[in-house]
Scaffold this active site. Structure first.
Site, PDB file in Angstrom:
ATOM      1  CB  ALA A  49      10.523  18.956   9.241  1.00 37.60           C
ATOM      2  CG  HIS A  50       7.855  15.218  10.234  1.00 40.12           C
ATOM      3  ND1 HIS A  50       7.716  13.865  11.072  1.00 40.12           N
ATOM      4  CD2 HIS A  50       7.930  16.247  10.937  1.00 40.12           C
ATOM      5  CE1 HIS A  50       7.960  14.286  12.186  1.00 40.12           C
ATOM      6  NE2 HIS A  50       8.198  15.625  12.262  1.00 40.12           N
ATOM      7  CG  ASN A  51       2.956  16.210   9.540  1.00 36.54           C
ATOM      8  OD1 ASN A  51       3.887  15.608   9.776  1.00 36.54           O
ATOM      9  ND2 ASN A  51       1.863  15.867   9.477  1.00 36.54           N
TER      10      ASN A  51
END
Lengths: 347, 347, 347
Positions: free
Chosen positions: B236-238
């Protein structure tokens, strides 16, 4: 298309009940059907809906009440329904030939009536059987083989030298022959073990959208004929999946595991590597399988147990907090009994 | 290709045992090997098969019985096997240039000997290093960067401005840089938080088929060098994934979680967001991780526990139904004791 | 782009605190921000960072300490952040028209300002609304419909006759309308039930990378407006997903299940078929749902329980091995008491 009920009864080999001249133009569920439809009763739970459906006729199992409806009585109404959906709605794929914007490599061997859509590409030395359909964005790599009447939907990849049988359907985005996940630690990191084997998909297999089937390290990952695999499934390198298996969505099977014929794996099941799952074994949804399973057994749970034992366990687990309280209470009562009995004994 | 056993011993830096003039043309497992093959013993469990293999020679660990076979003795036969598979079977990708039906946007910067297959496309201002291979259907969006000797298999997407290092392999259908899953409730529904960061994939990473790695909301999702990711994984993001991690198929890592170097996540593991998994930590297959894990620890289960505790727990759970019966029986016996002791006390 | 803090306060409808003439050119997190950025406090846990951030201004909730910082005070700073990211960083997609190497079938109906990238293809009789963007490798099959301002990223497939609404975003590799997984046993194997229904995606839906949504057997699989679906999710045939649902990565929803409006499913959740999940119900990550869930309830676990009960159970399970020891100890003590009491009674 329009058929009389009599024609449909003959087509399915069922017994006609009521008016054989009724004209049928399609198939629908009991609740959605109109007079021009034939519907079906596959589950006794819905038997009463036969009375209220607006369908012009109904497929019924032997002994089911027909509530005065026109009907075809046959052993397996669900199969009959499937056959009528095929009859009324399924058309052979259009033969479109090699369309502009399709790419063929050198030395491609093709059968008759092949369709290759724009944006699909076929690598050097690949072989396509008769009536193969490659939708846009399909990539058949060098030396791969695709059997007759097989349909590869848009953006499917068939990697180098893999072999796909006849009458196979592979849905969009599925990948056949990506590298297996194998590395040897070399002290600094992970040294890639080249995956130089292939994948063999036998006849009449269906593979769901975005499913991935890895090529073997050496040798072949094999999916035997008639097996059906749902979407987003992972089959790792060197697996052998037997004939007529059912593998539901998001299952993962680890490397070198063997499934016998007619195995069923429920959704999101994970199976560890180097195991054997015997013929006709079933594994309940979301289970984690860490040991081999004998033929014909039903297993469930994480880690997987015989299904009945898992059911008992799953029922009991939410009662553990209460059980702990009970045990603490019993401990207190025992301590009390011990003290009182000791006092009595000292008398 | 043909090599003598002596040449292979020198290549691997191992000790020759037996006839160095034996000619070897390939690698195979102990059971499948023929006389022209070299095989390997990586697991003592299979030591007896060294006696029965038809292989012309075998890679053995120090101290293993050679049963009179020609052999190369070396510290890590599995690594030796991997190196010989590479030697015998892996050829550098063909340099095919920009093939007809490949699409290049404006201002694309390219190194030497780039191959772009038909149906692949490179967006405006993208940069490709030397000897990059883009298979059919690869989409490199505007402003993305791909390092030298990197291979993107068919239908891979590299979204806008993402950066992929050198010697990276990305398998078919994988997506680098799709939007992270972020919304702010606005009273009526979900307001999209634009995901304006990027993904950075460092050198020597391998990414499996149909894996997805989301771009950061702001900043970058980072996969550090040498990490290997299997098929159908979600990052997922980051997230920050450290160096040389091993992430097995169908794992999901939620937003902003950080993995240290050499972390191993087993198949189907889920990791919640904003956690830290310390260097060299390992998480067993199918576990659910809701808390950070210290470096070097092994965790398993849902929710994840230290592995040994999980094993004890998993062994005990199926015995809970029986335990409840035992406790009910004890309760009855205690009640009986209480009554009898009270009677005794009243005497 | 450059805005004064005063302009931003007006844009968001918040209250200005401090110097309204400060010039802002972007948005960043509290730790990463520079003087030209506006940052935001969405979680009280990080309140102290407002004092140390280098941001030129901060979005604050009512009542938060501003530590002397320039600020905009508004009810929902997270939503304000999302709106400012949109304002500063999001540009409307470029109108590029039908690019060379894009393929349009016969009878395609198109609105104004449609962009079709090279390698994308649109089947016969498909309809595209205004300002639709089809990235490379998108395959819109015959008769499909795509609403206005919808963006389909590279390698998305929209299968025959499926309907996608307006302002929908579908990320790379997602598949809309692959065949549902349905077979009727025919004594020899599995007879395919043709999947002749469609998928309907309503307006303002977002669908993640490599997610798969199967077409209905008959009728339609429906995703209602405003729903957001993450990557690698499986939605099976004939499901109905209500409005404004949040479905996190790697979830699987089995056939014919209905989700009410505003349902949230955590990552890797599995939901069995033919269930109803009531409006605003929430299911915790990795849960397995085997029964319907009433509206507004929070469930977790495998099998899923009311969340608080699951928490208590999950806390208690690791204590089961110790509990078993305690019970065995109690059993011994009871046996001892029984013997001693019997002796006493015989006196």
């Amino acid at each position: 298309m329009e058929k009389t009920l009599k024609e449909l009864a003959e087509y399915l080999g069922g017994d006609l009940l009521g008016d054989g001249d009724v004209r049928i133009t399609g198939v629908a569920g009991l609740d959605d059907a109109e007079e021009r439809h034939i519907s079906f009763l596959a589950n006794q739970k819905y038997a009463a809906r036969v009375a209220t459906t607006r369908a012009g006729a109904v497929l019924l199992p032997p002994g089911a009440e027909n509530y005065g409806r026109n009907a075809i009585v046959l052993g397996n109404p669900y199969l009959g329904f499937a056959k009528l959906v095929t009859l009324f709605y399924v058309r052979p794929p259009e033969m479109k030939g090699i369309m502009p914007g399709a790419y063929l490599g050198n030395g491609v061997v093709m059968g008759a009536d092949v369709t290759v859509y724009p944006g699909a590409s076929v690598g050097d030395g690949a072989r396509l059987g008769d009536r193969v359909t490659l939708f846009p964005g399909v990539a058949v790599y060098d030396g791969a083989e695709i059997g007759s009447d097989t349909v590869l939907h848009a953006n499917v990849s068939i990697r180098e030298r893999c072999r796909v049988g006849s009458r196979v359907i592979i849905h969009n985005g599925a990948v056949v022959g990506s590298d297996g996940f194998g590395y040897a630690p070399d002290g600094r990191g992970h040294y890639k073990i080249p995956q130089v084997g292939i994948v063999v998909i036998e006849d009449d297999v269906e593979i769901g959208a975005n499913t991935t089937i890895d090529r073997a390290a050496l040798g072949a990952t094999i999916i035997r004929r008639g097996t059906k695999i749902d979407n987003l499934v992972q089959i790792a390198h060197n697996c052998l999946v037997g004939e007529h298996c059912i593998i539901v969505s998001q299952v993962g099977v680890s490397g070198s595991t063997k499934l016998g014929d007619f195995v069923t794996l429920g959704g999101q099941v994970g199976v560890a590597g180097h195991l054997e799952i015997g013929a006709r074994a079933m594994v309940g949804a979301k289970s984690g399988v860490h040991n081999s399973i004998p033929a014909g057994q039903v297993f469930s749970g994480i880690p997987a147990l015989p299904h009945k034992q898992w059911l008992r366990t799953a029922m009991a687990l939410p009662k553990v907090p209460e059980l702990r309280k009970t045990v603490m209470d019993l401990e207190r009562r025992i301590k009390d009994l011990e003290a009182r009995l000791a006092a009595k004994e000292e008398e």
